[in-house]
Scaffold this motif. Structure first.
Motif, PDB file in Angstrom:
ATOM      1  N   THR A 296       0.823  -1.203   0.000  1.00 51.13           N
ATOM      2  CA  THR A 296       0.000   0.000   0.000  1.00 51.13           C
ATOM      3  C   THR A 296       0.862   1.259   0.000  1.00 51.13           C
ATOM      4  OG1 THR A 296      -1.810  -1.127   1.144  1.00 51.13           O
ATOM      5  CG2 THR A 296      -1.763   1.275   1.269  1.00 51.13           C
ATOM      6  N   LEU A 297       1.874   1.276   0.854  1.00 49.42           N
ATOM      7  CA  LEU A 297       2.763   2.437   0.933  1.00 49.42           C
ATOM      8  C   LEU A 297       3.433   2.699  -0.413  1.00 49.42           C
ATOM      9  CD1 LEU A 297       5.330   3.135   3.780  1.00 49.42           C
ATOM     10  CD2 LEU A 297       5.915   3.480   1.402  1.00 49.42           C
ATOM     11  N   PHE A 298       3.963   1.652  -1.012  1.00 50.22           N
ATOM     12  CA  PHE A 298       4.722   1.828  -2.247  1.00 50.22           C
ATOM     13  C   PHE A 298       3.816   2.186  -3.424  1.00 50.22           C
ATOM     14  CE2 PHE A 298       7.456   0.277  -5.800  1.00 50.22           C
ATOM     15  CZ  PHE A 298       8.520   1.133  -5.576  1.00 50.22           C
ATOM     16  N   LEU A 299       2.694   1.506  -3.549  1.00 55.68           N
ATOM     17  CA  LEU A 299       1.800   1.792  -4.672  1.00 55.68           C
ATOM     18  C   LEU A 299       1.157   3.165  -4.540  1.00 55.68           C
ATOM     19  CD1 LEU A 299       0.057  -1.648  -5.365  1.00 55.68           C
ATOM     20  CD2 LEU A 299       2.229  -0.742  -6.238  1.00 55.68           C
ATOM     21  N   ASP A 300       0.831   3.564  -3.316  1.00 54.19           N
ATOM     22  CA  ASP A 300       0.311   4.921  -3.116  1.00 54.19           C
ATOM     23  C   ASP A 300       1.340   5.953  -3.562  1.00 54.19           C
ATOM     24  OD1 ASP A 300      -2.053   3.945  -2.141  1.00 54.19           O
ATOM     25  OD2 ASP A 300      -1.667   4.456  -0.037  1.00 54.19           O
ATOM     26  N   GLY A 301       2.613   5.661  -3.264  1.00 54.20           N
ATOM     27  CA  GLY A 301       3.671   6.565  -3.685  1.00 54.20           C
ATOM     28  C   GLY A 301       3.789   6.626  -5.204  1.00 54.20           C
ATOM     29  N   LEU A 302       3.696   5.486  -5.863  1.00 56.22           N
ATOM     30  CA  LEU A 302       3.733   5.467  -7.327  1.00 56.22           C
ATOM     31  C   LEU A 302       2.565   6.245  -7.906  1.00 56.22           C
ATOM     32  CD1 LEU A 302       4.778   1.764  -8.099  1.00 56.22           C
ATOM     33  CD2 LEU A 302       6.241   3.782  -7.933  1.00 56.22           C
ATOM     34  N   ASP A 303       1.395   6.140  -7.249  1.00 58.57           N
ATOM     35  CA  ASP A 303       0.221   6.901  -7.695  1.00 58.57           C
ATOM     36  C   ASP A 303       0.477   8.408  -7.603  1.00 58.57           C
ATOM     37  OD1 ASP A 303      -1.318   4.667  -8.311  1.00 58.57           O
ATOM     38  OD2 ASP A 303      -2.201   4.542  -6.304  1.00 58.57           O
ATOM     39  N   ARG A 304       1.063   8.835  -6.497  1.00 59.89           N
ATOM     40  CA  ARG A 304       1.345  10.263  -6.325  1.00 59.89           C
ATOM     41  C   ARG A 304       2.316  10.771  -7.395  1.00 59.89           C
ATOM     42  NH1 ARG A 304       1.676   8.674  -0.936  1.00 59.89           N
ATOM     43  NH2 ARG A 304       3.966   8.796  -0.994  1.00 59.89           N
TER      44      ARG A 304
END
Length: 393
Positions: A296-304
């Protein structure tokens, strides 16, 4: 001088391991080779200290210590829903890398054909070359990385000896559904082939997805060689403890192959790793939750950042689409990324049989602070959208 072996003419070094060296060269955060930067469970490290004093320090039974096999059999019998006999159904190997090689050498003769799904973990092609078999590639189509049943049947019709199945998958994070596994099983029975599974990420699966063991399907234990390891489950990739589970008559031959490949896995590490095999269900539930938070942390970061990717259903890898950066050479992009951005990834073309160069693979088996820093560095990519990497200095 005499010539070297020509079987290695088509061989390349591991791109994954090479990218680790690139990461070290440029002091980049290594999101290429999939190993954690955090410690194993304390129970294992404390036991290892004890074993360092008390032993064993000499050869164990070549196919695995009796205690290790007993504890592994109890664990996998419960998970797989089928009886696993520690005396006849297990061979302990030096990691899953050796397990996969030993499995292929056990069931295949030089000149045989083996089905491999593409994208695939790079070792499978190397295993095929060293074994002398010909891979028949079947594509997995994004975004769900599903196979076309007609194409899979066509592959089986070419007279294959086995099919290699990585589930959950590296590099895509795909978790094969029970229906997909049943389709593979039907074809394996119809065409009388073996199934060699790579299930090292069996405990890293994200809801609502569920891992199903191929060997647990009706009639499949007798033709399945289930390969796995303790590396990812207990964060001990350097311990190199793997195994093959299969029917007794197959394991009897696997043990011979293993014996002459490596003799045996490290005795003290087998003894210490028993502590991991004895852990209760709560450990595996927590493991899945930990990786869910990291995902979740990493994919949210990729989304941002605005990067496009395929959401993994299991394992701890994510394929990212780099098409928007205008660099057709994914290997060149990864070198630039490590040098200029400070984050190391694997060029996606190393996983594909097809002419695919628009992906890179990250992994997120890192401390949260490591992932946060990696994402911070990746934010700099926004300035290069649409640019030619060759023009970036």
């Amino acid at each position: 001088m005499p010539e070297l072996s020509n079987r290695l003419d088509g061989f390349t070094e591991s791109i994954i391991r090479k990218m680790t060296r690139v990461a070290r060269e440029y002091d980049a955060i290594n999101l290429s080779q999939g190993f954690p930067d955090f410690d194993p469970p304390r129970e294992l490290t404390e036991e290892l200290r004890k074993v360092a004093d008390e032993g064993p320090h000499q050869y164990e039974i070549t196919w695995g210590s009796e205690l290790f096999r007993e504890k592994l059999a109890l664990k996998q019998t419960k998970l797989m829903g089928i009886p696993v006999d520690p005396a006849t159904n297990i061979v302990v190997t030096c990691g899953s890398t050796e397990a996969m090689m030993a499995a292929m050498m056990t069931v295949c003769n030089p000149g045989d054909k083996v089905i491999v799904f593409s994208p695939f973990y790079e070792n499978y092609t190397a295993d095929a070359i060293l074994t002398g078999v010909t891979p028949i590639y079947v594509p997995l189509a994004p975004p769900e990385f599903q196979f076309d049943p007609a194409k899979l049947r066509n592959a089986f019709e070419q007279g294959v000896k086995a099919i290699v199945l990585c589930n959950p998958s590296n590099p895509t994070g795909k978790v094969f559904t029970r229906e997909e596994l049943e389709e593979i099983a039907r074809l394996a029975v119809e065409f009388d082939t073996f199934v060699i599974t790579d299930e090292v990420y069996e405990h890293i699966v994200y809801e609502p997805h569920v891992h199903t063991y191929m060997a647990s399907l009706p009639g499949m234990f007798e033709r399945t060689l289930s390969c796995s390891s303790l590396s990812k489950t207990y964060s001990i990739t350097g311990w190199r403890l793997g195994y093959i589970i299969g029917p007794a008559h197959v394991i009897e031959v696997c043990r011979k192959v293993h014996d002459f490949l490596t003799v045996g896995a490290a005795a003290p590490l087998q003894k210490a790793a028993v502590k991991g095999l004895e852990m209760d269900d709560a450990y595996y539930e927590e493991l899945a939750e930990v990786y869910e938070r990291k995902r979740t942390l990493f994919l949210d970061g990729l989304d941002r950042i605005g990067l496009k990717y395929y959401k993994p259903q299991g394992a701890y890898y994510v394929l990212v689409d780099i098409s928007e950066f205008g660099e057709p050479d994914d290997y060149k992009f990864c070198e630039w990324l490590a040098k200029e951005i400070g984050v190391a990834a694997v060029p996606g073309s190393s996983f594909f049989r097809e002419d695919v160069h628009q992906y890179i693979r990250f992994h997120f088996a890192k401390k949260e602070e490591t992932l946060v820093e990696a994402l911070k560095r990746l934010e700099k990519l926004a300035a290069y959208r649409g640019a030619e990497i060759t023009n970036i200095k």
